[in-house]
Scaffold this motif. Structure first.
Motif, PDB file in Angstrom:
ATOM      1  N   PHE B 359       0.885  -1.170   0.000  1.00 61.97           N
ATOM      2  CA  PHE B 359       0.000   0.000   0.000  1.00 61.97           C
ATOM      3  C   PHE B 359       0.920   1.216   0.000  1.00 61.97           C
ATOM      4  O   PHE B 359       1.654   1.458   0.952  1.00 61.97           O
ATOM      5  CB  PHE B 359      -0.902   0.012   1.233  1.00 61.97           C
ATOM      6  N   ARG B 360       0.898   1.925  -1.130  1.00 59.07           N
ATOM      7  CA  ARG B 360       1.895   2.983  -1.312  1.00 59.07           C
ATOM      8  C   ARG B 360       1.328   4.351  -0.935  1.00 59.07           C
ATOM      9  O   ARG B 360       0.128   4.583  -1.010  1.00 59.07           O
ATOM     10  CB  ARG B 360       2.402   2.970  -2.756  1.00 59.07           C
ATOM     11  N   ASN B 361       2.255   5.208  -0.522  1.00 53.01           N
ATOM     12  CA  ASN B 361       1.888   6.552  -0.079  1.00 53.01           C
ATOM     13  C   ASN B 361       1.745   7.464  -1.290  1.00 53.01           C
ATOM     14  O   ASN B 361       2.740   7.967  -1.813  1.00 53.01           O
ATOM     15  CB  ASN B 361       2.968   7.067   0.879  1.00 53.01           C
ATOM     16  N   VAL B 362       0.531   7.695  -1.747  1.00 49.78           N
ATOM     17  CA  VAL B 362       0.324   8.492  -2.962  1.00 49.78           C
ATOM     18  C   VAL B 362       0.670   9.964  -2.747  1.00 49.78           C
ATOM     19  O   VAL B 362       0.760  10.730  -3.707  1.00 49.78           O
ATOM     20  CB  VAL B 362      -1.135   8.373  -3.469  1.00 49.78           C
ATOM     21  N   LEU B 363       0.858  10.359  -1.475  1.00 54.84           N
ATOM     22  CA  LEU B 363       1.266  11.743  -1.215  1.00 54.84           C
ATOM     23  C   LEU B 363       2.741  11.949  -1.540  1.00 54.84           C
ATOM     24  O   LEU B 363       3.227  13.078  -1.600  1.00 54.84           O
ATOM     25  CB  LEU B 363       1.001  12.105   0.251  1.00 54.84           C
ATOM     26  N   ASP B 364       3.447  10.844  -1.778  1.00 54.00           N
ATOM     27  CA  ASP B 364       4.850  10.894  -2.201  1.00 54.00           C
ATOM     28  C   ASP B 364       4.864  11.175  -3.705  1.00 54.00           C
ATOM     29  O   ASP B 364       5.097  10.305  -4.532  1.00 54.00           O
ATOM     30  CB  ASP B 364       5.509   9.540  -1.876  1.00 54.00           C
ATOM     31  N   SER B 365       4.612  12.432  -4.062  1.00 50.13           N
ATOM     32  CA  SER B 365       4.361  12.779  -5.473  1.00 50.13           C
ATOM     33  C   SER B 365       5.633  12.851  -6.309  1.00 50.13           C
ATOM     34  O   SER B 365       5.575  12.974  -7.529  1.00 50.13           O
ATOM     35  CB  SER B 365       3.610  14.110  -5.547  1.00 50.13           C
ATOM     36  N   GLU B 366       6.802  12.777  -5.660  1.00 50.28           N
ATOM     37  CA  GLU B 366       8.059  12.835  -6.411  1.00 50.28           C
ATOM     38  C   GLU B 366       8.333  11.523  -7.147  1.00 50.28           C
ATOM     39  O   GLU B 366       9.030  11.510  -8.156  1.00 50.28           O
ATOM     40  CB  GLU B 366       9.230  13.120  -5.448  1.00 50.28           C
ATOM     41  N   SER B 373       6.792   5.455  -2.002  1.00 55.43           N
ATOM     42  CA  SER B 373       7.247   4.733  -0.801  1.00 55.43           C
ATOM     43  C   SER B 373       6.078   3.964  -0.180  1.00 55.43           C
ATOM     44  O   SER B 373       4.916   4.387  -0.276  1.00 55.43           O
ATOM     45  CB  SER B 373       7.809   5.732   0.220  1.00 55.43           C
ATOM     46  N   LEU B 374       6.403   2.844   0.432  1.00 52.68           N
ATOM     47  CA  LEU B 374       5.361   2.063   1.116  1.00 52.68           C
ATOM     48  C   LEU B 374       4.879   2.832   2.335  1.00 52.68           C
ATOM     49  O   LEU B 374       5.660   3.499   3.018  1.00 52.68           O
ATOM     50  CB  LEU B 374       5.909   0.693   1.520  1.00 52.68           C
ATOM     51  N   TYR B 375       3.580   2.709   2.605  1.00 50.68           N
ATOM     52  CA  TYR B 375       2.990   3.481   3.692  1.00 50.68           C
ATOM     53  C   TYR B 375       3.158   2.765   5.026  1.00 50.68           C
ATOM     54  O   TYR B 375       3.179   1.527   5.106  1.00 50.68           O
ATOM     55  CB  TYR B 375       1.502   3.711   3.405  1.00 50.68           C
ATOM     56  N   GLY B 376       3.273   3.551   6.055  1.00 53.90           N
ATOM     57  CA  GLY B 376       3.310   3.014   7.418  1.00 53.90           C
ATOM     58  C   GLY B 376       2.967   4.134   8.383  1.00 53.90           C
ATOM     59  O   GLY B 376       3.093   5.314   8.042  1.00 53.90           O
ATOM     60  N   PHE B 377       2.488   3.785   9.539  1.00 56.53           N
ATOM     61  CA  PHE B 377       2.220   4.826  10.541  1.00 56.53           C
ATOM     62  C   PHE B 377       2.194   4.201  11.930  1.00 56.53           C
ATOM     63  O   PHE B 377       2.123   2.978  12.073  1.00 56.53           O
ATOM     64  CB  PHE B 377       0.898   5.555  10.254  1.00 56.53           C
ATOM     65  N   ASP B 378       2.272   5.059  12.924  1.00 55.48           N
ATOM     66  CA  ASP B 378       2.115   4.547  14.279  1.00 55.48           C
ATOM     67  C   ASP B 378       0.939   5.233  14.955  1.00 55.48           C
ATOM     68  O   ASP B 378       0.515   6.312  14.539  1.00 55.48           O
ATOM     69  CB  ASP B 378       3.405   4.660  15.097  1.00 55.48           C
ATOM     70  N   ALA B 379       0.400   4.576  15.953  1.00 56.86           N
ATOM     71  CA  ALA B 379      -0.778   5.091  16.637  1.00 56.86           C
ATOM     72  C   ALA B 379      -0.640   4.872  18.137  1.00 56.86           C
ATOM     73  O   ALA B 379      -0.041   3.895  18.581  1.00 56.86           O
ATOM     74  CB  ALA B 379      -2.033   4.381  16.119  1.00 56.86           C
ATOM     75  N   ASN B 380      -1.193   5.801  18.881  1.00 57.80           N
ATOM     76  CA  ASN B 380      -1.205   5.669  20.340  1.00 57.80           C
ATOM     77  C   ASN B 380      -2.642   5.534  20.827  1.00 57.80           C
ATOM     78  O   ASN B 380      -3.520   6.290  20.403  1.00 57.80           O
ATOM     79  CB  ASN B 380      -0.556   6.893  20.993  1.00 57.80           C
ATOM     80  N   VAL B 381      -2.854   4.576  21.686  1.00 59.20           N
ATOM     81  CA  VAL B 381      -4.199   4.329  22.227  1.00 59.20           C
ATOM     82  C   VAL B 381      -4.138   4.481  23.750  1.00 59.20           C
ATOM     83  O   VAL B 381      -3.291   3.871  24.414  1.00 59.20           O
ATOM     84  CB  VAL B 381      -4.682   2.908  21.856  1.00 59.20           C
ATOM     85  N   ILE B 382      -5.011   5.312  24.257  1.00 60.48           N
ATOM     86  CA  ILE B 382      -5.065   5.575  25.706  1.00 60.48           C
ATOM     87  C   ILE B 382      -6.416   5.104  26.246  1.00 60.48           C
ATOM     88  O   ILE B 382      -7.460   5.367  25.639  1.00 60.48           O
ATOM     89  CB  ILE B 382      -4.935   7.088  26.008  1.00 60.48           C
ATOM     90  N   ARG B 383      -6.375   4.417  27.370  1.00 55.79           N
ATOM     91  CA  ARG B 383      -7.603   4.090  28.104  1.00 55.79           C
ATOM     92  C   ARG B 383      -7.424   4.576  29.539  1.00 55.79           C
ATOM     93  O   ARG B 383      -6.543   4.093  30.246  1.00 55.79           O
ATOM     94  CB  ARG B 383      -7.864   2.578  28.088  1.00 55.79           C
ATOM     95  N   LEU B 384      -8.214   5.541  29.920  1.00 55.25           N
ATOM     96  CA  LEU B 384      -8.195   6.045  31.297  1.00 55.25           C
ATOM     97  C   LEU B 384      -9.577   5.780  31.875  1.00 55.25           C
ATOM     98  O   LEU B 384     -10.569   6.290  31.348  1.00 55.25           O
ATOM     99  CB  LEU B 384      -7.893   7.543  31.312  1.00 55.25           C
ATOM    100  N   TYR B 385      -9.662   4.958  32.916  1.00 52.77           N
ATOM    101  CA  TYR B 385     -10.998   4.635  33.427  1.00 52.77           C
ATOM    102  C   TYR B 385     -11.005   4.423  34.932  1.00 52.77           C
ATOM    103  O   TYR B 385      -9.988   4.127  35.560  1.00 52.77           O
ATOM    104  CB  TYR B 385     -11.594   3.428  32.701  1.00 52.77           C
TER     105      TYR B 385
END
Lengths: 74, 390
Positions: B359-366, B373-385
């Motif tokens: 899954f390629r990053n189409v925002l990489d217009s160059e 470039s292949l797409y990747g990302f990180d995510a943070n998940v919070i649970r406060l209870y």
């Protein structure tokens, strides 16, 4: 002595009971199992939310424990 | 005199034996393991932040037992979504929306059998879902074995914001079977299987498939995705939890998923839970997930309408993710909130890293078309209870 028949009945009941319910982990040995650290998902609200996150980001679903409910994961 | 004494002893022994016999008869009832969940209230703030999307909101879950045999529960959950994800930036513009979910549940305990019914309703501006579920759970063999089974049926109504003419529906059926077994006084294992059937409109109507198009300067165009109208999936899992002598536990999970769209997935998870004194619980965990892509997935189709089914949904592509989690639970001193039997405050954080293999990053217009470039990302998940037992 008329206790012999009752004792025999008790032994039979004990044997029958053993078939149905004598566990290899006795009730008095389950102290650790009952501890909260031995719960797979001790807080359903938190576990349910994390399963929702997984199902929204991954194609796999099911057999994860207590998730469910409708999901509009656009 | 001696005969009277012997008779008295016989009477006492007789009564003792009758008492033992009665206890033996009652033993199966005295060791009933299946119990209702305790009365409790949970109030949670949840947050997901990653890949340009922020989703957060409150959640409340309350449970109350009636007459030791019936338990009712009610849930309220909100997702407030603000999204500028890669999918949104590629083909649309940033949006915000809200999803609200209500749920109710009823559990009925009869001897060693627990029966449950549930209903969930979820509403957002372009998606409505209703689910009903039923389950039964039974303990066997001296309460060392618990067999659970359940099914649910969901009906979903799919719309598109800004297009009042679009309306589609999808149905969802789930069947699950689970066997929990106490193996030793320190080890419990659970095996589960679940089959899921989906029918109807299963696309995300906003997502687009990409194809090569030399008639436009950027070299590619988009068209609507087309998914099959059915999807069947099966999942199998094994879980185990082991007690460690210093009042800690280690939990291991493994799951395999396979479906009619050609996606195979596996995940494993390890969790360590540690107590500090009487009031603190500390948790650390690691989870690894990987999946293959759907048969009809492509990051870039060779031309428009290249095949009958088309998908470029990254959740259907080949990828892997790893996540680490840390969390802490603190039991508040009883004098602080004496109206409750027990109160805890909990903070859990999970970090996810997603790496897509096709899954390629189409925002990489160059880059040239199809070589972004292949797409990747990180995510943070919070649970406060906060949890309160009463």
């Amino acid at each position: 002595m008329n206790i012999a028949p009752l004792a025999r009945v008790s032994l039979v009941l004990l044997a029958l009971g053993a078939c149905a319910c004598t566990p290899w982990v006795k009730p008095y040995e389950r102290e650790h199992l009952a501890d909260q650290v031995m719960s797979f998902d001790r807080d359903p609200i938190a576990a349910g939310y994390l399963h929702h996150v997984y199902e929204a980001r991954e194609a796999a679903r099911g057999a994860e424990g207590g998730s469910g409910g409708g999901c509009g994961c656009n | 005199m001696q005969r009277v004494a012997v008779e008295a002893v016989v009477v006492v022994i007789n009564r003792l034996m009758r008492g033992i016999a009665a206890l033996l008869l009652l033993l199966p009832l005295l060791t009933t393991a299946e119990v209702l969940q305790p009365d409790r209230l949970d109030v949670m703030y949840h947050s997901y932040d990653g890949g340009g999307a922020t989703i957060d909101g409150p959640s409340v879950l309350v449970r109350k037992n009636i007459a030791d045999t019936v338990s009712i529960s009610a849930g309220y959950y909100v997702d407030m979504v603000s999204s500028a994800s890669i999918d949104v930036l590629a083909t649309a513009s940033e949006y915000s929306e809200e999803r609200t979910e209500y749920s109710i549940g009823l559990d009925y305990l009869h001897d060693k059998t627990l029966m449950s019914l549930g209903y969930t309703s979820s509403t957002e501006s372009d998606y409505e879902a209703e689910t009903v579920s039923a389950g039964v759970s039974q303990t066997f063999f001296g309460d060392l074995t618990t067999l659970s089974m359940g099914l649910s049926f969901g009906e979903n109504l799919v719309g598109v914001n800004g297009n009042e003419d679009f309306s589609a529906s999808a149905k969802n059926y789930r069947y699950r079977l689970s066997l929990s077994q106490v193996l030793t006084k320190s080890l419990i294992a659970v095996v589960s299987a679940e089959s899921i059937i989906d029918e109807g409109f299963l696309n995300n109507p906003y997502r687009q498939a990409r194809y090569k198009d030399s008639s436009v300067p950027r070299g590619y165009s988009y068209q609507s995705e087309v998914y099959p109208l059915t999807r069947n999936s099966d999942a199998f899992s094994v879980r185990g939890i082991y007690y460690l002598p210093w009042r800690a536990s280690v939990r291991a999970d493994a799951r395999y998923h396979d479906d009619s769209w050609g996606i195979s997935a596996t995940n494993i998870e390890l969790r360590y839970l540690h107590t500090v004194g009487q009031d603190w619980l500390v948790e650390a965990k690691y989870r690894a997930y990987s999946q293959s892509q759907a048969d009809f997935y492509s990051d870039l189709f060779p031309f428009r309408d290249a095949q009958n089914f088309l998908a470029r949904d990254k959740e259907l592509s080949e990828f892997s993710s790893n996540s680490f989690g840390l969390g802490v639970t603190y039991t508040l001193p009883e004098r602080w909130l004496s109206i409750f039997e027990k109160s805890t405050v909990n903070l859990y954080w999970d970090n996810f890293q997603f790496d897509y293999d096709d899954f390629r990053n189409v925002l990489d217009s160059e880059a040239a078309v199809g070589e972004e470039s292949l797409y990747g990302f990180d995510a943070n998940v919070i649970r406060l209870y906060f949890s309160f037992w009463y």
